[in-house]
Design an enzyme around this catalytic site. Structure first.
Site, mmCIF file in Angstrom:
data_model
loop_
_atom_site.group_PDB
_atom_site.id
_atom_site.type_symbol
_atom_site.label_atom_id
_atom_site.label_comp_id
_atom_site.label_asym_id
_atom_site.label_seq_id
_atom_site.Cartn_x
_atom_site.Cartn_y
_atom_site.Cartn_z
ATOM 1 N N HIS A 94 27.514 32.231 35.688
ATOM 2 C CA HIS A 94 27.954 33.483 35.087
ATOM 3 C C HIS A 94 27.264 33.698 33.745
ATOM 4 C CE1 HIS A 94 31.167 35.873 32.879
ATOM 5 N NE2 HIS A 94 30.897 36.634 33.923
ATOM 6 N N HIS A 114 24.991 41.909 28.964
ATOM 7 C CA HIS A 114 26.291 42.142 29.606
ATOM 8 C C HIS A 114 26.899 43.501 29.308
ATOM 9 C CE1 HIS A 114 30.696 41.976 30.080
ATOM 10 N NE2 HIS A 114 30.351 41.457 31.225
HETATM 11 CA CA CA Z 1 28.535 40.339 35.388
#
Ligand code: CA
Length: 311
Positions: free
Chosen positions: A7, A49
């Site tokens: 992630h 992000h």
């Molecule tokens: Ca993501």
């Protein structure tokens, strides 16, 4: 064996989405590396992000006048050459304090930002060097907002993936998005050759105009299976705490997802931020792997998940 999806890279150890965090995740045994995709002013695809730069960089110090009316600094307002001059920092809260105090030291390190193409080049060179195939897992961030800002990310993403010959090996790619209309468009209009992952959040997050209450219902899940290959729900969508002792029990909807033929790739497994009902990272991973039976999981700590899977 469930897929380990790093992630934002090995973001438990190094600032998210830096090439260093991706290389570390590769070395830690991740199966897929995640990229969040945002566009710069000159329509370059960045691995970032948020549509903002201010929580993960020194942009407010370097370009103090370049915020919008809401005080935020948008990647869309900067050219790639300007973004390249910024330092990429460990994620901060609005007041500048670290989101995860035990992670990489705040406001430090010699890291920068990179494009999607640069990251794909890194992944392919690591694959060649190590004789392993680690896949990529791009997320189209806020597609409707980007279109309002004059850029359509999805076709640009498909072009970059094709430039790196992924169309010939589509099993090395998952494309993810929170926006259900975009997932449908990718499949039906853009003929996306990769597996598609519908992310499932909560309406309160305002990630998209998608109604997650409707989507995360038996009818919604069955309809989704017509376009998507997998669901990426928040971990809290997959269990409930029982009334007696607050122990986690698997949500009934997991069976509906399975019956619909969808893969399950929940997010996010963090050793330093456990969901309610779990007392250790080991318990969390064990429950999701052995009891829920996930097909993959997004984690900030790929090494720790790899070690647990090998036990
Ligand atoms: Ca993501």
């Amino acid at each position: 064996m469930p897929l380990i999806i790093a992630h934002r890279g090995a973001s438990g150890y190094l600032p998210e989405h830096t090439l260093a965090a991706k290389k570390l995740a590769f070395e830690m045994g991740a199966d897929f590396l995640e990229q969040d995709i945002v566009a710069s002013r000159d329509d370059e695809l960045l691995v970032l992000h948020d549509v903002h730069l201010d929580r993960v960089s020194d942009v407010a110090l370097r370009f103090p006048d370049r915020h919008r009316g809401d005080g935020r600094f948008y990647a869309r307002d900067f050219d790639l050459d300007e973004i390249r001059t910024l330092s990429a920092w460990e994620r901060m809260n609005a007041d500048g304090s670290p989101v995860y105090p035990d992670r990489y030291p705040a406001k430090s390190g010699d890291f920068g930002f990179n494009t999607l193409a640069e990251e794909l080049a890194l992944v392919q060179s690591l694959n060649a060097e190590h004789g392993r195939t680690v896949g990529v897992y791009p997320e189209i961030k806020r597609p409707a907002w980007h279109r309002e800002q004059g850029v359509d990310i999805a076709p640009l993403l498909l072009n970059v993936l094709a430039d790196f010959d992924y169309a010939a090996t589509p099993d090395q790619v998952f494309v993810q998005c929170f926006d259900a209309a975009e997932v449908t468009r990718l499949r039906k209009e853009l003929n996306c050759p990769y597996r598609l992952v519908q992310l499932v959040g909560y309406n309160s997050w305002s990630e998209a105009t998608t109604d997650y209450d409707q989507l995360w219902s038996p009818e919604g899940i069955r309809a989704l299976a017509e376009t998507a290959d997998a669901v990426g729900p928040h971990v809290t969508h997959l269990f409930e705490l029982n009334n007696v002792d607050s122990m986690p029990v698997v949500s009934d909807l997991v069976g509906v997802v399975r019956d619909a033929g969808l893969l399950i790739h929940p997010f996010t497994f963090r050793a330093d931020d456990l969901p309610p009902g779990f007392h250790s990272f080991e318990d969390l991973v064990e429950f999701f792997v052995d009891v829920v039976g996930v097909d993959g999981l997004f984690t900030d700590f790929p090494d720790r998940v790899r070690a647990l899977l090998q036990e």
